[in-house]
Structures are given as structure tokens and as C-alpha cells.
Design a protein around this motif. Structure first.
Motif, PDB file in Angstrom:
ATOM      1  N   ASP A  91     -38.380  76.224  28.328  1.00 39.83           N
ATOM      2  CA  ASP A  91     -39.664  75.592  28.670  1.00 39.83           C
ATOM      3  C   ASP A  91     -40.265  76.109  29.975  1.00 39.83           C
ATOM      4  OD1 ASP A  91     -37.768  74.306  30.240  1.00 39.83           O
ATOM      5  OD2 ASP A  91     -38.692  72.338  30.040  1.00 39.83           O
ATOM      6  N   MET A  92     -39.661  77.132  30.566  1.00 41.06           N
ATOM      7  CA  MET A  92     -40.214  77.746  31.774  1.00 41.06           C
ATOM      8  C   MET A  92     -41.096  78.945  31.462  1.00 41.06           C
ATOM      9  SD  MET A  92     -37.244  77.588  34.612  1.00 41.06           S
ATOM     10  CE  MET A  92     -36.410  76.073  34.992  1.00 41.06           C
ATOM     11  N   ASP A  93     -41.403  79.151  30.189  1.00 38.81           N
ATOM     12  CA  ASP A  93     -42.287  80.251  29.818  1.00 38.81           C
ATOM     13  C   ASP A  93     -43.617  80.089  30.551  1.00 38.81           C
ATOM     14  OD1 ASP A  93     -42.897  82.613  28.263  1.00 38.81           O
ATOM     15  OD2 ASP A  93     -44.266  81.335  27.117  1.00 38.81           O
ATOM     16  N   GLY A  94     -44.029  81.134  31.268  1.00 36.12           N
ATOM     17  CA  GLY A  94     -45.278  81.085  32.021  1.00 36.12           C
ATOM     18  C   GLY A  94     -45.110  80.744  33.489  1.00 36.12           C
ATOM     19  N   LEU A  95     -43.869  80.514  33.932  1.00 32.71           N
ATOM     20  CA  LEU A  95     -43.616  80.206  35.331  1.00 32.71           C
ATOM     21  C   LEU A  95     -44.165  81.308  36.227  1.00 32.71           C
ATOM     22  CD1 LEU A  95     -42.155  78.451  37.526  1.00 32.71           C
ATOM     23  CD2 LEU A  95     -40.144  79.898  37.117  1.00 32.71           C
ATOM     24  N   VAL A  96     -44.768  80.906  37.334  1.00 36.15           N
ATOM     25  CA  VAL A  96     -45.285  81.844  38.325  1.00 36.15           C
ATOM     26  C   VAL A  96     -44.472  81.683  39.594  1.00 36.15           C
ATOM     27  CG1 VAL A  96     -47.284  82.477  39.735  1.00 36.15           C
ATOM     28  CG2 VAL A  96     -47.601  81.788  37.350  1.00 36.15           C
ATOM     29  N   ALA A 127     -25.289  82.698  45.728  1.00 37.37           N
ATOM     30  CA  ALA A 127     -24.358  81.642  46.139  1.00 37.37           C
ATOM     31  C   ALA A 127     -25.010  80.570  47.008  1.00 37.37           C
ATOM     32  CB  ALA A 127     -23.183  82.259  46.891  1.00 37.37           C
ATOM     33  N   CYS A 128     -26.320  80.623  47.161  1.00 35.35           N
ATOM     34  CA  CYS A 128     -27.049  79.661  48.005  1.00 35.35           C
ATOM     35  C   CYS A 128     -26.516  79.702  49.434  1.00 35.35           C
ATOM     36  CB  CYS A 128     -26.989  78.245  47.431  1.00 35.35           C
ATOM     37  SG  CYS A 128     -28.249  77.134  48.134  1.00 35.35           S
ATOM     38  N   ALA A 129     -26.342  80.935  49.951  1.00 29.75           N
ATOM     39  CA  ALA A 129     -25.759  81.101  51.275  1.00 29.75           C
ATOM     40  C   ALA A 129     -26.575  81.997  52.199  1.00 29.75           C
ATOM     41  CB  ALA A 129     -24.353  81.661  51.137  1.00 29.75           C
ATOM     42  N   CYS A 130     -27.813  82.373  51.788  1.00 30.05           N
ATOM     43  CA  CYS A 130     -28.536  83.304  52.658  1.00 30.05           C
ATOM     44  C   CYS A 130     -30.041  83.074  52.741  1.00 30.05           C
ATOM     45  CB  CYS A 130     -28.279  84.746  52.230  1.00 30.05           C
ATOM     46  SG  CYS A 130     -29.083  85.223  50.684  1.00 30.05           S
ATOM     47  N   SER A 131     -30.649  82.481  51.797  1.00 26.76           N
ATOM     48  CA  SER A 131     -32.102  82.215  51.723  1.00 26.76           C
ATOM     49  C   SER A 131     -32.967  83.464  51.523  1.00 26.76           C
ATOM     50  CB  SER A 131     -32.604  81.409  52.929  1.00 26.76           C
ATOM     51  OG  SER A 131     -32.741  82.194  54.094  1.00 26.76           O
ATOM     52  N   THR A 132     -32.376  84.595  51.131  1.00 23.36           N
ATOM     53  CA  THR A 132     -33.177  85.807  50.921  1.00 23.36           C
ATOM     54  C   THR A 132     -33.740  85.914  49.505  1.00 23.36           C
ATOM     55  OG1 THR A 132     -31.250  87.170  50.392  1.00 23.36           O
ATOM     56  CG2 THR A 132     -31.949  87.094  52.717  1.00 23.36           C
ATOM     57  N   CYS A 133     -33.710  84.809  48.779  1.00 26.04           N
ATOM     58  CA  CYS A 133     -34.353  84.758  47.465  1.00 26.04           C
ATOM     59  C   CYS A 133     -35.462  83.704  47.482  1.00 26.04           C
ATOM     60  CB  CYS A 133     -33.345  84.474  46.358  1.00 26.04           C
ATOM     61  SG  CYS A 133     -32.598  82.838  46.466  1.00 26.04           S
ATOM     62  N   HIS A 134     -35.917  83.378  48.684  1.00 24.56           N
ATOM     63  CA  HIS A 134     -36.961  82.374  48.881  1.00 24.56           C
ATOM     64  C   HIS A 134     -38.250  82.802  48.185  1.00 24.56           C
ATOM     65  CE1 HIS A 134     -40.342  80.987  51.690  1.00 24.56           C
ATOM     66  NE2 HIS A 134     -39.970  79.911  51.011  1.00 24.56           N
ATOM     67  N   ALA A 135     -38.917  81.832  47.579  1.00 28.37           N
ATOM     68  CA  ALA A 135     -40.210  82.082  46.933  1.00 28.37           C
ATOM     69  C   ALA A 135     -40.992  80.773  46.910  1.00 28.37           C
ATOM     70  CB  ALA A 135     -40.010  82.601  45.513  1.00 28.37           C
ATOM     71  N   TYR A 136     -42.266  80.892  46.580  1.00 29.03           N
ATOM     72  CA  TYR A 136     -43.131  79.729  46.450  1.00 29.03           C
ATOM     73  C   TYR A 136     -43.377  79.477  44.962  1.00 29.03           C
ATOM     74  CZ  TYR A 136     -44.061  81.295  51.217  1.00 29.03           C
ATOM     75  OH  TYR A 136     -43.927  81.730  52.518  1.00 29.03           O
ATOM     76  N   ILE A 137     -43.167  78.244  44.551  1.00 28.01           N
ATOM     77  CA  ILE A 137     -43.387  77.847  43.165  1.00 28.01           C
ATOM     78  C   ILE A 137     -44.582  76.897  43.157  1.00 28.01           C
ATOM     79  CG2 ILE A 137     -42.386  76.755  41.132  1.00 28.01           C
ATOM     80  CD1 ILE A 137     -40.829  79.277  42.004  1.00 28.01           C
ATOM     81  N   PRO A 138     -45.621  77.187  42.380  1.00 28.68           N
ATOM     82  CA  PRO A 138     -46.798  76.311  42.351  1.00 28.68           C
ATOM     83  C   PRO A 138     -46.432  74.857  42.063  1.00 28.68           C
ATOM     84  CG  PRO A 138     -47.236  78.339  41.161  1.00 28.68           C
ATOM     85  CD  PRO A 138     -45.762  78.336  41.482  1.00 28.68           C
ATOM     86  N   ALA A 139     -47.149  73.950  42.702  1.00 28.58           N
ATOM     87  CA  ALA A 139     -46.858  72.514  42.613  1.00 28.58           C
ATOM     88  C   ALA A 139     -46.831  72.000  41.179  1.00 28.58           C
ATOM     89  CB  ALA A 139     -47.875  71.732  43.438  1.00 28.58           C
ATOM     90  N   GLU A 140     -47.662  72.555  40.305  1.00 29.54           N
ATOM     91  CA  GLU A 140     -47.695  72.062  38.926  1.00 29.54           C
ATOM     92  C   GLU A 140     -46.377  72.287  38.186  1.00 29.54           C
ATOM     93  OE1 GLU A 140     -50.013  76.038  38.890  1.00 29.54           O
ATOM     94  OE2 GLU A 140     -49.969  74.259  40.151  1.00 29.54           O
ATOM     95  N   TRP A 141     -45.501  73.121  38.727  1.00 34.36           N
ATOM     96  CA  TRP A 141     -44.203  73.374  38.103  1.00 34.36           C
ATOM     97  C   TRP A 141     -43.107  72.485  38.670  1.00 34.36           C
ATOM     98  CZ3 TRP A 141     -42.823  76.130  33.940  1.00 34.36           C
ATOM     99  CH2 TRP A 141     -43.796  76.959  33.389  1.00 34.36           C
ATOM    100  N   SER A 142     -43.356  71.796  39.778  1.00 35.18           N
ATOM    101  CA  SER A 142     -42.293  71.073  40.468  1.00 35.18           C
ATOM    102  C   SER A 142     -41.591  70.032  39.589  1.00 35.18           C
ATOM    103  CB  SER A 142     -42.814  70.423  41.749  1.00 35.18           C
ATOM    104  OG  SER A 142     -43.785  69.449  41.445  1.00 35.18           O
ATOM    105  N   GLU A 143     -42.322  69.344  38.737  1.00 32.69           N
ATOM    106  CA  GLU A 143     -41.710  68.331  37.877  1.00 32.69           C
ATOM    107  C   GLU A 143     -40.920  68.950  36.725  1.00 32.69           C
ATOM    108  OE1 GLU A 143     -44.461  65.360  36.583  1.00 32.69           O
ATOM    109  OE2 GLU A 143     -45.129  64.938  38.623  1.00 32.69           O
TER     110      GLU A 143
END
Length: 107
Positions: free
Chosen positions: A94-99, A43-59
Motif C-alpha cells: 500500500d506504499m505504491d506512490g510514496l514520495v 541498523a538505526c545507528a547513524c541517521s545518514t538515511c534521513h529523508a522527508y516524507i510528505p505529511a499525507e503519508w504519515s498515517e
């Protein structure tokens, strides 16, 4: 189905198939990937699913919206441009391979 690689803080990798339409958080939860607590259930109410997504995926991912940005203030060791709440990222073909790199802990 897209394959997503979740990398624990220890370096252990979990490569799982996640159905399009689910969130990156649901993919971790449904496949028993440790490190994403998802206390609020997405529900976007706790931040306990925080992760780092590599910059090349940001777009290729949806932009960070105001509510997610606000909740990231409560996450452990955020990194500008890399930190995301995985409950806010819907999986598409198109997110196949997401890290997804997991922080040392969730708050």
C-alpha cells in the motif's frame, strides 16, 4: 511491487520499484539513488538515511519509535512531522506512490 519516487535535493526524481519487505533505504541503495548514504547499513545507528516524507503519508507509515526519534537528533536539517530515517520504514504494497524527498546532505 510498489513504486517509490525519491527526489534529490536538486529536484531530480528517481522512480523505482521496491519489493515489499525491504526498507525505503534499501530501495534507494539497491537502485543507486544518491543522497541516502546508509553508513550503518540499516541498523538505526547513524541517521545518514534521513529523508522527508510528505505529511499525507504519515498515517500510512509505521510510527516513529524511540530509537529512530533519538537518531533523528543527529540528522541534517530535520523537519518536525516530516523527517524520518528510511531504514525504519518497511515497504508494503500500500506504499505504491510514496514520495521521499532527500535533504541537501547527510551528516
Amino acid at each position: 511491487m510498489p513504486k517509490i519516487t525519491y527526489i534529490e535535493h536538486s529536484g531530480k526524481e528517481h522512480v523505482v520499484e521496491v519489493a515489499s519487505g525491504l526498507t525505503v533505504m534499501e530501495g534507494a541503495r539497491d537502485n543507486g539513488v544518491p543522497g541516502i548514504d546508509a553508513d550503518c547499513g540499516g541498523a538505526c545507528a547513524c541517521s545518514t538515511c534521513h529523508a522527508y516524507i510528505p505529511a499525507e503519508w504519515s498515517e500510512r507509515l509505521p510510527a516513529v519509535e524511540a530509537m529512530e526519534e533519538d537518531m533523528l537528533d543527529f540528522a541534517y536539517e530535520t523537519k518536525p512531522g516530516l523527517s524520518r530515517l528510511t531504514c525504519q520504514i518497511k515497504v508494503t504494497d500500500d506504499m505504491d506512490g510514496l514520495v521521499v524527498q532527500l535533504p541537501e546532505k547527510q551528516i
